[in-house]
Design a protein around this motif. Structure first.
Motif, PDB file in Angstrom:
ATOM      1  N   ALA A  14       0.841  -1.210   0.000  1.00  0.00           N
ATOM      2  CA  ALA A  14       0.000   0.000   0.000  1.00  0.00           C
ATOM      3  C   ALA A  14       0.875   1.259   0.000  1.00  0.00           C
ATOM      4  N   PHE A  15       1.947   1.261   0.784  1.00  0.00           N
ATOM      5  CA  PHE A  15       2.907   2.392   0.745  1.00  0.00           C
ATOM      6  C   PHE A  15       3.416   2.583  -0.689  1.00  0.00           C
ATOM      7  N   ALA A  16       3.888   1.474  -1.274  1.00  0.00           N
ATOM      8  CA  ALA A  16       4.501   1.532  -2.605  1.00  0.00           C
ATOM      9  C   ALA A  16       3.507   2.068  -3.631  1.00  0.00           C
ATOM     10  N   HIS A  17       2.286   1.569  -3.564  1.00  0.00           N
ATOM     11  CA  HIS A  17       1.230   1.993  -4.483  1.00  0.00           C
ATOM     12  C   HIS A  17       1.002   3.504  -4.378  1.00  0.00           C
ATOM     13  N   GLN A  18       0.945   3.984  -3.160  1.00  0.00           N
ATOM     14  CA  GLN A  18       0.653   5.397  -2.919  1.00  0.00           C
ATOM     15  C   GLN A  18       1.850   6.286  -3.313  1.00  0.00           C
ATOM     16  N   LEU A  19       3.061   5.799  -3.064  1.00  0.00           N
ATOM     17  CA  LEU A  19       4.275   6.562  -3.405  1.00  0.00           C
ATOM     18  C   LEU A  19       4.428   6.674  -4.916  1.00  0.00           C
ATOM     19  N   LYS A  20       4.124   5.576  -5.601  1.00  0.00           N
ATOM     20  CA  LYS A  20       4.326   5.505  -7.056  1.00  0.00           C
ATOM     21  C   LYS A  20       3.467   6.540  -7.786  1.00  0.00           C
ATOM     22  N   LYS A  21       2.348   6.930  -7.159  1.00  0.00           N
ATOM     23  CA  LYS A  21       1.455   7.915  -7.792  1.00  0.00           C
ATOM     24  C   LYS A  21       2.044   9.325  -7.795  1.00  0.00           C
ATOM     25  N   SER A  22       3.084   9.531  -6.970  1.00  0.00           N
ATOM     26  CA  SER A  22       3.628  10.881  -6.806  1.00  0.00           C
ATOM     27  C   SER A  22       4.631  11.237  -7.890  1.00  0.00           C
ATOM     28  N   SER A  23       4.590  12.490  -8.337  1.00  0.00           N
ATOM     29  CA  SER A  23       5.578  12.944  -9.328  1.00  0.00           C
ATOM     30  C   SER A  23       6.960  13.091  -8.681  1.00  0.00           C
ATOM     31  N   LEU A  24       7.012  13.079  -7.345  1.00  0.00           N
ATOM     32  CA  LEU A  24       8.300  13.168  -6.642  1.00  0.00           C
ATOM     33  C   LEU A  24       9.068  11.848  -6.683  1.00  0.00           C
ATOM     34  N   CYS A  25       8.361  10.765  -6.992  1.00  0.00           N
ATOM     35  CA  CYS A  25       8.967   9.433  -6.895  1.00  0.00           C
ATOM     36  C   CYS A  25       9.649   9.052  -8.206  1.00  0.00           C
ATOM     37  N   ASP A  26      10.972   8.896  -8.148  1.00  0.00           N
ATOM     38  CA  ASP A  26      11.681   8.376  -9.315  1.00  0.00           C
ATOM     39  C   ASP A  26      11.753   6.858  -9.186  1.00  0.00           C
ATOM     40  N   LYS A  27      12.898   6.354  -8.698  1.00  0.00           N
ATOM     41  CA  LYS A  27      12.993   4.894  -8.544  1.00  0.00           C
ATOM     42  C   LYS A  27      12.414   4.494  -7.190  1.00  0.00           C
TER      43      LYS A  27
END
Ligand code: AMP
Ligand code: GLY
Length: 425
Positions: A14-27
């Motif tokens: 759930a963390f990963a899913h939510q982080l991946k939606k952010s434009s701040l998240c690269d790898k």
């Protein structure tokens, strides 16, 4: 920003899913992750408790934010390890050092913390091998039921609710003399039983400022109608209908603010999640326990309600900038149904092929205990296997959608509770 999430369950998916939606998240890396997280980021097959290897990985992969899911790495000092290394100490880190992780790691410490800072909780005394005779006298004279808690981490099994004095004496002896829960039971907290209705409140703090995330109620028992053995959690709903504005105001004034201020006064710099397990006793909140992490499956229920940027929230938490962050949450209700393996929370099989994941419609699927086998099939790899979360205009609607999709996922030995949220329908 390259982000590393530590953990391997539904919470981390759930963390990963939510982080991946952010434009701040690269790898995005998940260490060690599961079959679900591998579809959102890169799984890192390392032991989270091998801090030296985790640290090296962070340096080699230019990690710019670390978020720790489970309590064990925190209680064992992952943050302290990072703080002690000049190349790692500058990496923003979500999760407390050992002093803060005691909130969860030692029940005796957290009870003393609450007492010291006048935070409402059940009356208690702590006993050890040296004071066991006094302990026996104390439990014999205690009102029933009486609650016994192993001081340390005991994989969620360290709390016993004893209905008779004989049973309480037996269990106290078993914990202290026979080390029923190993070292965790060297100290035992004996406390008053609180009668009421439980809920979980989640706070994220940068050490000074804090944000209150949506509240949730989880369903810990394996059987419908809250019967049978305790599990890690069979599902959850958010928001909690009785946690209205009046109740949450009491929680904020009597519990959250004194907790944040108490940590500051005690000289503990805490940046990360505080999961407050509460009992509402006739509308008055009491703390049952603190955890130094998010709940699982509550994370799978709560995070999908957060509409503001989650990566930004985590970065603000790690860098002391929470005051500037605007948290927004959908009005919609959320419900998670956990699919588990037959036999759980006792022994269960692993390696059963999971089918039908692609047929799920309108729900989020978070993997808890899964892995990809050599034939590239997704197979069961734990007691709790898959969390299905849905949003809806009511708890009823959200639960119905999660159940409809839970039906479509197939593996041998699948079991789930069909009554999540039952008291609110
Ligand atoms: P814990 O491991 O601290 O979460 O405790 C497990 C469960 O035991 C809680 O979720 C409560 O349902 C129950 N419990 C713990 N402490 C008390 C208490 N003082 N009174 C009533 N129930 C409790
Ligand atoms: N679901 C309860 C916990 O995470 O401890």
């Amino acid at each position: 920003m390259n982000i590393l999430v530590i953990g391997s369950g539904g919470r981390e998916h759930a963390f990963a899913h939510q982080l991946k939606k952010s434009s701040l998240c690269d790898k995005l890396y998940i260490l060690p992750g599961n079959a679900g997280t591998s579809t959102v980021g890169v799984n890192v097959p390392l032991n989270p408790l091998d801090f030296a290897l985790v640290g090296k990985y962070c340096i080699d992969h230019q990690i710019e934010l670390v978020i720790v899911g489970p309590e064990e790495p925190l209680v064992k000092g992952m943050r302290n390890f990072f703080m002690a290394d000049s190349r790692l100490m500058t990496i923003p880190f979500v999760g407390p050092a050992q002093d803060g992780a005691q909130m969860e790691g030692s029940k005796d410490w957290s009870k003393a913390f609450m007492k010291r800072h006048n935070i409402p909780t059940a009356a208690y005394e702590t006993f050890t091998f040296e004071t066991i005779h006094a302990g026996i006298d104390y439990v014999k004279a205690h009102s029933l039921p009486v609650v016994l808690k192993a001081d340390g981490l005991a994989a969620g099994k360290g709390v016993l609710i004893c209905e008779t004095h004989e049973d309480a004496v037996l269990e106290l002896n078993a914990m202290i003399k026979e080390q029923k829960f190993g070292q965790a039971g060297n100290k035992v907290v004996v406390e008053q039983f609180l009668k009421g209705i439980e809920l979980s409140v989640f706070v994220v703090t940068d050490g000074k400022n804090y944000k209150v995330l949506p509240s949730a109620k989880d369903y810990k028992r394996i059987g419908e109608g809250d019967t049978g053995l305790n599990t890690g959690g069979m599902g959850a709903v958010s928001p909690v209908p009785f946690a209205d504005e009046i109740f949450m105001h009491k929680v904020s004034e009597r519990i959250i603010k004194p907790t944040i201020n108490g940590l500051l006064q005690d000289g503990i710099h805490y940046s990360g999640f505080i999961f407050i397990g509460l009992m509402s006793v006739d509308g008055e909140p009491f703390v049952i326990e603190y955890n130094s992490r998010m709940g699982d499956p509550e994370t799978e229920t709560v995070l999908p309600r957060i509409t503001s940027d989650f990566a930004e929230l985590m970065l603000a938490t790690a860098t002391g900038k929470l005051a500037e962050y605007e948290l927004t949450v959908t009005e919609q209700s959320s419900a998670t149904v956990m699919l588990v393996s037959a036999g759980y929370p006792g022994d269960y099989a692993k390696g059963n092929t999971i089918e039908g994941l692609a047929t799920v419609e309108g729900s989020l699927v978070f993997h808890a205990g899964t892995k990809t086998n050599d034939a590239q099939d997704v197979v069961t790899n734990g007691g709790r296997v898959i969390a299905v979360t849905s949003l809806g205009n009511s708890i009823q609607e959200a639960v119905a959608l999660s159940i409809a999709n839970a039906e479509k996922i197939q593996y041998q030995g699948k079991y789930y509770r069909k009554d999540i949220g039952y008291e609110f329908l």
